[in-house]
Every structure is written in C-alpha cells, then in structure tokens.
Design a protein around this motif. Structure first.
Motif, PDB file in Angstrom:
ATOM      1  N   LYS A 180       9.660  -5.315   0.763  1.00  0.00           N
ATOM      2  CA  LYS A 180       9.050  -5.912   1.949  1.00  0.00           C
ATOM      3  C   LYS A 180       7.589  -5.530   2.147  1.00  0.00           C
ATOM      4  N   SER A 181       7.233  -4.309   1.819  1.00  0.00           N
ATOM      5  CA  SER A 181       5.852  -3.875   2.034  1.00  0.00           C
ATOM      6  C   SER A 181       4.870  -4.751   1.262  1.00  0.00           C
ATOM      7  N   TYR A 182       5.240  -5.126   0.050  1.00  0.00           N
ATOM      8  CA  TYR A 182       4.390  -6.009  -0.752  1.00  0.00           C
ATOM      9  C   TYR A 182       4.421  -7.435  -0.206  1.00  0.00           C
ATOM     10  N   PHE A 183       5.592  -7.863   0.246  1.00  0.00           N
ATOM     11  CA  PHE A 183       5.723  -9.203   0.823  1.00  0.00           C
ATOM     12  C   PHE A 183       4.791  -9.377   2.014  1.00  0.00           C
ATOM     13  N   TYR A 184       4.739  -8.374   2.889  1.00  0.00           N
ATOM     14  CA  TYR A 184       3.881  -8.464   4.070  1.00  0.00           C
ATOM     15  C   TYR A 184       2.414  -8.621   3.675  1.00  0.00           C
ATOM     16  N   ILE A 185       1.993  -7.900   2.649  1.00  0.00           N
ATOM     17  CA  ILE A 185       0.592  -7.972   2.219  1.00  0.00           C
ATOM     18  C   ILE A 185       0.268  -9.355   1.655  1.00  0.00           C
ATOM     19  N   LEU A 186       1.139  -9.874   0.794  1.00  0.00           N
ATOM     20  CA  LEU A 186       0.887 -11.191   0.199  1.00  0.00           C
ATOM     21  C   LEU A 186       0.869 -12.276   1.271  1.00  0.00           C
ATOM     22  N   ARG A 187       1.751 -12.162   2.238  1.00  0.00           N
ATOM     23  CA  ARG A 187       1.780 -13.156   3.316  1.00  0.00           C
ATOM     24  C   ARG A 187       0.493 -13.092   4.140  1.00  0.00           C
ATOM     25  N   SER A 188      -0.003 -11.894   4.362  1.00  0.00           N
ATOM     26  CA  SER A 188      -1.240 -11.739   5.132  1.00  0.00           C
ATOM     27  C   SER A 188      -2.435 -12.319   4.388  1.00  0.00           C
ATOM     28  N   ILE A 189      -2.467 -12.132   3.078  1.00  0.00           N
ATOM     29  CA  ILE A 189      -3.559 -12.704   2.283  1.00  0.00           C
ATOM     30  C   ILE A 189      -3.524 -14.227   2.383  1.00  0.00           C
ATOM     31  N   GLU A 190      -2.341 -14.805   2.350  1.00  0.00           N
ATOM     32  CA  GLU A 190      -2.220 -16.261   2.495  1.00  0.00           C
ATOM     33  C   GLU A 190      -2.619 -16.724   3.891  1.00  0.00           C
ATOM     34  N   ASN A 191      -2.433 -15.861   4.882  1.00  0.00           N
ATOM     35  CA  ASN A 191      -2.799 -16.206   6.259  1.00  0.00           C
ATOM     36  C   ASN A 191      -4.291 -16.038   6.530  1.00  0.00           C
ATOM     37  N   LYS A 192      -5.078 -15.779   5.480  1.00  0.00           N
ATOM     38  CA  LYS A 192      -6.540 -15.647   5.588  1.00  0.00           C
ATOM     39  C   LYS A 192      -6.940 -14.481   6.490  1.00  0.00           C
ATOM     40  N   ILE A 193      -6.305 -13.335   6.270  1.00  0.00           N
ATOM     41  CA  ILE A 193      -6.638 -12.145   7.047  1.00  0.00           C
ATOM     42  C   ILE A 193      -7.822 -11.435   6.395  1.00  0.00           C
ATOM     43  N   ASP A 194      -8.771 -11.019   7.214  1.00  0.00           N
ATOM     44  CA  ASP A 194      -9.951 -10.296   6.759  1.00  0.00           C
ATOM     45  C   ASP A 194      -9.543  -9.054   5.965  1.00  0.00           C
ATOM     46  N   ILE A 195     -10.271  -8.764   4.887  1.00  0.00           N
ATOM     47  CA  ILE A 195      -9.930  -7.642   4.009  1.00  0.00           C
ATOM     48  C   ILE A 195      -9.894  -6.316   4.769  1.00  0.00           C
ATOM     49  N   ASN A 196     -10.744  -6.175   5.792  1.00  0.00           N
ATOM     50  CA  ASN A 196     -10.762  -4.939   6.575  1.00  0.00           C
ATOM     51  C   ASN A 196      -9.597  -4.852   7.561  1.00  0.00           C
ATOM     52  N   ARG A 197      -8.958  -5.992   7.823  1.00  0.00           N
ATOM     53  CA  ARG A 197      -7.853  -6.014   8.785  1.00  0.00           C
ATOM     54  C   ARG A 197      -6.494  -6.166   8.117  1.00  0.00           C
ATOM     55  N   LEU A 198      -6.479  -6.316   6.817  1.00  0.00           N
ATOM     56  CA  LEU A 198      -5.201  -6.455   6.116  1.00  0.00           C
ATOM     57  C   LEU A 198      -4.222  -5.319   6.408  1.00  0.00           C
ATOM     58  N   PRO A 199      -4.685  -4.056   6.494  1.00  0.00           N
ATOM     59  CA  PRO A 199      -3.722  -2.976   6.768  1.00  0.00           C
ATOM     60  C   PRO A 199      -2.958  -3.157   8.073  1.00  0.00           C
ATOM     61  N   ILE A 200      -3.544  -3.898   9.021  1.00  0.00           N
ATOM     62  CA  ILE A 200      -2.865  -4.144  10.297  1.00  0.00           C
ATOM     63  C   ILE A 200      -1.545  -4.865  10.063  1.00  0.00           C
ATOM     64  N   TYR A 201      -1.564  -5.840   9.161  1.00  0.00           N
ATOM     65  CA  TYR A 201      -0.422  -6.735   8.995  1.00  0.00           C
ATOM     66  C   TYR A 201       0.501  -6.269   7.871  1.00  0.00           C
ATOM     67  N   SER A 202       0.710  -4.973   7.817  1.00  0.00           N
ATOM     68  CA  SER A 202       1.637  -4.394   6.847  1.00  0.00           C
ATOM     69  C   SER A 202       2.419  -3.288   7.543  1.00  0.00           C
ATOM     70  N   ASN A 203       3.464  -2.818   6.887  1.00  0.00           N
ATOM     71  CA  ASN A 203       4.230  -1.700   7.451  1.00  0.00           C
ATOM     72  C   ASN A 203       3.899  -0.398   6.734  1.00  0.00           C
ATOM     73  N   SER A 204       2.744  -0.369   6.071  1.00  0.00           N
ATOM     74  CA  SER A 204       2.300   0.825   5.351  1.00  0.00           C
ATOM     75  C   SER A 204       1.176   1.505   6.127  1.00  0.00           C
ATOM     76  N   THR A 205       0.981   2.768   5.867  1.00  0.00           N
ATOM     77  CA  THR A 205       0.066   3.579   6.661  1.00  0.00           C
ATOM     78  C   THR A 205      -1.350   3.570   6.083  1.00  0.00           C
ATOM     79  N   VAL A 206      -2.302   3.985   6.906  1.00  0.00           N
ATOM     80  CA  VAL A 206      -3.676   4.162   6.428  1.00  0.00           C
ATOM     81  C   VAL A 206      -3.999   5.641   6.252  1.00  0.00           C
ATOM     82  N   LYS A 207      -3.086   6.500   6.716  1.00  0.00           N
ATOM     83  CA  LYS A 207      -3.186   7.941   6.489  1.00  0.00           C
ATOM     84  C   LYS A 207      -1.816   8.455   6.065  1.00  0.00           C
ATOM     85  N   PRO A 208      -1.783   9.578   5.338  1.00  0.00           N
ATOM     86  CA  PRO A 208      -0.493  10.065   4.816  1.00  0.00           C
ATOM     87  C   PRO A 208       0.536  10.316   5.917  1.00  0.00           C
ATOM     88  N   LEU A 209       1.746   9.831   5.699  1.00  0.00           N
ATOM     89  CA  LEU A 209       2.881  10.066   6.585  1.00  0.00           C
ATOM     90  C   LEU A 209       4.111  10.227   5.699  1.00  0.00           C
TER      91      LEU A 209
END
Length: 490
Positions: A86-115
C-alpha cells in the motif's frame, strides 16, 4: 517456453502467489515445488520481479520483459500494490493526481523522520526510482516525478501543479481564517506543508480549546489541528486511505499531543465520506463550508493560473470577469483577492504595453535556494520584468524591502543569467504593494532605483497603480473595489 512463461503470456503480470496457484492448478504439483520453480525462473531471468520493492506476505510482482510495453502495465502494478504494498500504491496514485514533488510525502502513509516500525518516504521514492517505475523529469527547470510506463501523460504538469498549490493555499488560509475568528485555532500560527509527529501534513496549527489543551508540570500545552487537502472533482475512498493509515499510526503512539484530524475537498464519494467519518475525521466540503459562488470562482482562478499565457494573449477579458465575481464575494472568509492580485499587473501589461509572454507563480531554484516569482513578463524589446505582488492592508516595512532588494533580487538575477534564454535581456524588477511602503522602505527604494545600473527597479503603491490605469476605467474600478484601503484621493 515453460509453463510459467506460458501462464504469464496468457494471464499477464501478477503476484507470485497468484502465479503459484495457476501453476499448481495447471500441472498438479505441491505448493513447495511451485514456489521453487518460480524462484528459479526469477533467478534465471526467464521472468522478472522487482528486487528493491518488498510486498507483504513474501510475495513478488512477476512479469515478462515484454509486459513493460503493455499500456495497462502500470495499472496492473498499482492494483497489485494496493493489495500487498500500500505504501507504494499511495505514492503512485499521488503522482498521477499531479501532486507537487515537495508535497508528495503528505499523501503517503510513510514518515519524513525515523519512526520505529515504519518506512521513510525518501526510501520508498528511491526504490521506485531504482526499479525505473518512476522517473524524474524537468520542465522549465522544475523537477517532478512521472510514472515510467505511463503513455498518456499530460503536458504542462508544472503549470497544473503550481495552480493546484496556489488554490490549496487559498482554501486552507480561508478555512483557518474563519476558525481563528471563533478561537478554534491559535491566531497566526497556521503552517502549510508542515510536519507533525514524523509525518507531513497539508496544514497544522495549535488549538487551545478545552478538549485539546492539557497541562504538563503546570505548563499549558496546546493540542493540534492537523489535516490534508485534496483538490479533485470527486474524492474516492482510495484517495483517502493513506490518511486513515496516518491517523491510525498516530493513535497508537505514546506521549503525543492531542490532535483533531481535518480533511478538505470539493466533493466526497459516499464511501470516502463514510470512511473518514467512521475514523473521527472532520470533513470540510468546500462548497458547503463557503458557497457555490466561492467554489466556482476558485475553478476560474485555477483555469487562469494554468493558462495565463494563452489567456492574457487571446482572452484577457476573462480576467476582468473573474474580478467582477470577486467583488461579490465580500464577506466570505477568503484570501482569493490577495492571492489573485498578480493578475492585475499581468492584465495591465498584456493590454496596455508590448509585453506578451507571461508566467505566474514560477518557483526557481539556484545554489540550493528557492524563490517564487509572482509574475514574469517578457516583451519584444528584449526586456524581462520580474514583479513582486503584495496585496496587503498594511505598508511594506523596511525588513521586507531589504530582503527583496538584498536577497530576492540577487538570487533571481543569478538564476536569469544562468539561463540562455534570459542571459542577454534587460532585467526590470518591480514591487506592487496595495498597502504602500513605510518611510524607511521608500527611502531605500528611491536610493536603489537611482543608484542601480545593471538592472532597473520600479515600485508602485495603490495611488501609483490608480494613476497608471488612467486610460482603463474598468481596471481602475476593479482596483478600487477589490484592493483599496481607503477611497483614493487624487
């Protein structure tokens, strides 16, 4: 040709556990033997799999090299990732939705800092790039991701992404402008594209209302309003599953501030609405929260931001009609007028001067620094105008003016000189401020205007603009109705 290849030829790409079932059904072998045959086929290179991308339950996505040329390859891959990665699915779907490269992390279930126990967004992106599923592309010196095997990708992605970002910020500011007036959130603390507990969100802001705040060792600690915005005509359940994942991860964390999740969108499919509601998410439907008129105006602005060049050249009257609609939005909690102000100088230049090439809200990057250009205009006399647009009810102070002159202008000039197309053009920097300038700012602007030789500096306050529009009665009316701090005095 062996049985495995024959199955893939007839059935297409699939997960390894699906291939195993097909193989067992066809030649009646044991589960273990089927798995061994598939493993050997992958090692021998007869069939392909992604080495860097892990699916759940130890399965792989298997395919033939020839499958990469199929139009539905990426569609099948996404469907299988939705089931077991699913984590990869969310990213690919966001890219298709024309999400800005700087905002792509928003539309995923993965972190931007270690957890602990969770994968980081940057690692997933790197793996997708390693497998050549996504590629980095460059348009107008701005980077974005594109699905490698997508054959129907639209042009002008950067324009679409920039327009979406602009509209998102308008809506977020308007929503929280209203919430701050009723003391639901802290005034002037809104952060856009920000982090909360290892994850990226469209917006975060502290809240001191009773259910949210708490005391720790007699120190008042706020709760937080967190959430995302997605601008699609219809938001489906698949679009918001990543958000539910993020919320559920937060719920399981210890020592975390209290939070209330929000989701903002145009229109929610019933299944998406129910899923958000079931998980305690506060849903803001833009048409219902504001008005249909507000919604329609946003759509018009979006079209203008995407097609500014063509519109200013072929149909500038559409901008006049937009501002006539803005006049009727008086009383709405909105930032639309402020965020649309750059259309005023753009319209003036297109109608009353020989400038004929326009770009709005262009983000440039140079030497690791980033700057957004509100309006860039080029004429036939080898001149380029870079206009900073400030629609405020207050004067621009000396700090802002110094930053514009000493930081912004030099960075933009370096970027221009580094581009072959702009290198030999005369550069004109302008700042248009409806609220005017402080005395210190005016003094500095006058000095720099007189002393600067390598480029030109101009500055306009509300009265200067009103005078400039002397021959355009309609433009004067729009300026007055939408941006006057007080009645203009000649």
């Amino acid at each position: 040709m062996n049985e495995i290849e024959d199955i893939l030829i007839k059935k297409g790409p699939m997960l390894s556990n699906e291939l195993k079932k097909e193989l067992i059904s066809r030649i009646n072998i044991e589960d273990y033997n089927a798995r061994q045959r598939i493993s050997r086929a992958i090692k021998n290179g007869k069939i392909r799999s992604f080495k860097n991308i892990s699916f759940n339950n130890n399965v792989s996505f298997v395919y033939l090299e020839s499958h990469k040329n199929r139009k539905d390859f990426i569609k099948i891959l996404k469907e299988k990732m939705k089931e077991e990665a699913k984590s990869y699915f969310y990213i690919l779907r966001s890219i298709e939705n024309k999400i800005d490269i700087n905002r792509l992390p928003i539309y995923s279930n993965s972190t931007v800092k270690p957890l602990k126990g969770h994968r980081m967004f940057k690692d997933l992106i790197n793996k997708l790039k390693l497998e050549n599923i996504i590629i980095e592309k460059n348009e107008s010196n701005q980077v974005y991701y594109q699905l490698k095997h997508k054959t129907d990708e639209n042009n002008n992605i950067i324009k679409k992404v920039t327009a979406i970002n602009k509209i998102e910020e308008i809506i977020i500011k308007d929503v929280f402008g209203f919430l701050s007036k009723i003391n639901f959130v802290a005034y002037d603390k809104l952060k856009i594209n920000s982090e909360f507990y290892k994850f990226k969100w469209s917006f975060t802001t502290p809240s001191y209302i009773l259910p949210m705040k708490k005391y720790i060792k007699e120190q008042l600690q706020p709760g937080f309003i967190i959430g995302d915005i997605l601008l699609k005509n219809v938001i489906y359940k698949e679009d918001i599953l990543y958000f539910i994942d993020k919320i559920n991860i937060l719920k399981n964390q210890k020592n975390i501030s209290k939070f209330a999740p929000f989701y903002i969108g145009y229109n929610f499919e019933k299944a998406a609405f129910n899923e958000l509601k079931k998980n305690g998410v506060i849903i803001i439907n833009i048409q219902q929260f504001f008005s249909k008129k507000y919604y329609e105006t946003l759509k018009n602005i979006f079209e203008i931001f995407i097609g500014a060049y063509e519109m200013l050249k072929e149909n500038p009257e559409k901008i006049i009609k937009l501002f006539e609609k803005l006049e009727k939005l008086e009383g709405e909690m909105n930032n639309i007028k402020g965020e649309s102000f750059e259309l005023i100088p753009a319209y003036y230049l297109s109608i009353h001067t020989n400038y004929n090439n326009f770009e709005l809200n262009k983000t440039i990057k140079y030497e690791g620094k980033e700057k957004e250009i509100d309006l860039k205009a080029i004429n036939n006399n080898n001149e380029i105008k870079i206009i900073e647009c400030k629609a405020t009810r207050y004067e621009i102070d000396i700090d802002y003016t110094e930053k514009w002159i000493k930081e912004n202008i030099p960075l933009i000039n370096k970027w221009l000189k580094n581009q072959d197309f702009y290198r030999n053009k005369k550069i004109i920097h302008e700042i248009w401020s409806t609220g005017g300038f402080s005395e210190d700012s005016l003094k500095l602007l006058r000095e720099r205007k007189e002393s600067t030789k390598k480029y030109q500096i101009n500055y306009y306050d509300y009265n200067d603009m009103y005078d400039l529009f002397e021959k355009d009665k309609k433009l004067r009316e729009i300026l007055y109705d939408n941006y006057s701090v007080e009645k203009y005095v000649k």
